[in-house]
Enzyme design. Sequence first.
Site, PDB file in Angstrom:
ATOM      1  N   LEU A  23       5.269  -1.281   2.541  1.00 57.29           N
ATOM      2  CA  LEU A  23       6.435  -1.902   3.352  1.00 57.29           C
ATOM      3  C   LEU A  23       6.485  -3.235   3.562  1.00 57.29           C
ATOM      4  CD1 LEU A  23       5.787   0.748   6.479  1.00 57.29           C
ATOM      5  CD2 LEU A  23       7.518   0.550   4.698  1.00 57.29           C
ATOM      6  N   ASP A  71       5.404   5.333  -4.848  1.00 63.74           N
ATOM      7  CA  ASP A  71       4.770   3.826  -4.945  1.00 63.74           C
ATOM      8  C   ASP A  71       6.024   2.604  -4.836  1.00 63.74           C
ATOM      9  OD1 ASP A  71       3.443   1.551  -5.748  1.00 63.74           O
ATOM     10  OD2 ASP A  71       3.329   1.724  -7.711  1.00 63.74           O
TER      11      ASP A  71
END
Length: 363
Positions: free
Chosen positions: A62, A303
């Site tokens: 993130l 991913d």
Amino acid sequence: SILIKNGRLIDPKEGLDQKFDIFVQDYTIEEIGENINRKADVVIDAKDKWVVPGLIDIHVHLRDPGFEHKETIQTGAMAAARGGFTTICCMPNTNPVLDNEETLQYVNEKAKEVGIVHILPIGAITKGQEGKELADIKEMVESGICAVSEDGRTVMDSGLLKEAMLETKKCNIPMLSHCEDIDLAKGFMNEGDNSALFGIKGTGNDAEDIITARDIILAKYTGVTLHLCHVSTALSLEIIRFAKSMGLEITAETAPHYFSLTDERLKGKDTNAKMNPPLRTHKDKEAVIQALQDNTLDVIATDHAPHHSDEKNTEFELAPFGIIGLETSFAVSYTELVDSGILTPLELIEKMSTNPAKVLGID
């Protein structure tokens, strides 16, 4: 209250794949059955659509805190929701690293404030991800981590990693392993015929295979719950398959780009296809597909690794590794695996929801 009508209900946990209605009251499923006709505040016609448990992605970057120009907790949560994910797990390679109570509290508070999907943080194995000193795993568990990982890096000190595994086992959480020998991983794409043809320095499969074997061996001796991230090579899959045949309770994931693309994609030096592990050969891709089919691979994870477009729009060698995936993961997986007859719809949802939940020990 919500009534979902005419949908194809796919629930691996219950072994269901058939047309059912669902009635939801106050966030709880109250009834599943045929032709439910209860009064509801919202009625959704799900004809010709799948109704599935929320997707779970156990491998997301993130970038927040520290790299908000790439992604924020809010934009990442929005992308996850658009892709059908209701729970995502964020990796610790932020700035500062998620290795202590303070930074984890920041993520937890931001996630609660955003409130779009469940966000479970993953704590770093070592302080600052420097591979020198263990982070306080017990403290991080108390701060809400769902697992530990050094993702983006590898703990090269085997003694330190063994110590980390013993502590992780004691805390009853899984360890997510990034398998890459950093002394061998000096390239920018897969090492092979195409790297020579395109004039790009490559990293061989051995960088992944060696650490895959090492981490499995250490897991055997420590008893830690080990989950292997973004598996991309044929030999690593053989090692995992052998370990499972011995009764080792390890799990493994791959990402959609490893069963949909190969290193041929780097012909034009497209930096959007520069990722780590790198795209592999057709042989590796076929091995990944076979491993999904025979359950050597338990999980499909994205991913998801976003970067700013300016960072990718540069010389190939200078561009960062990483590709986004939250919004496209299900679509790519459906097209490549279900449309082609490799997996059934039930098997796909199992790898994108039920099995990730089992790895994490959540509902």
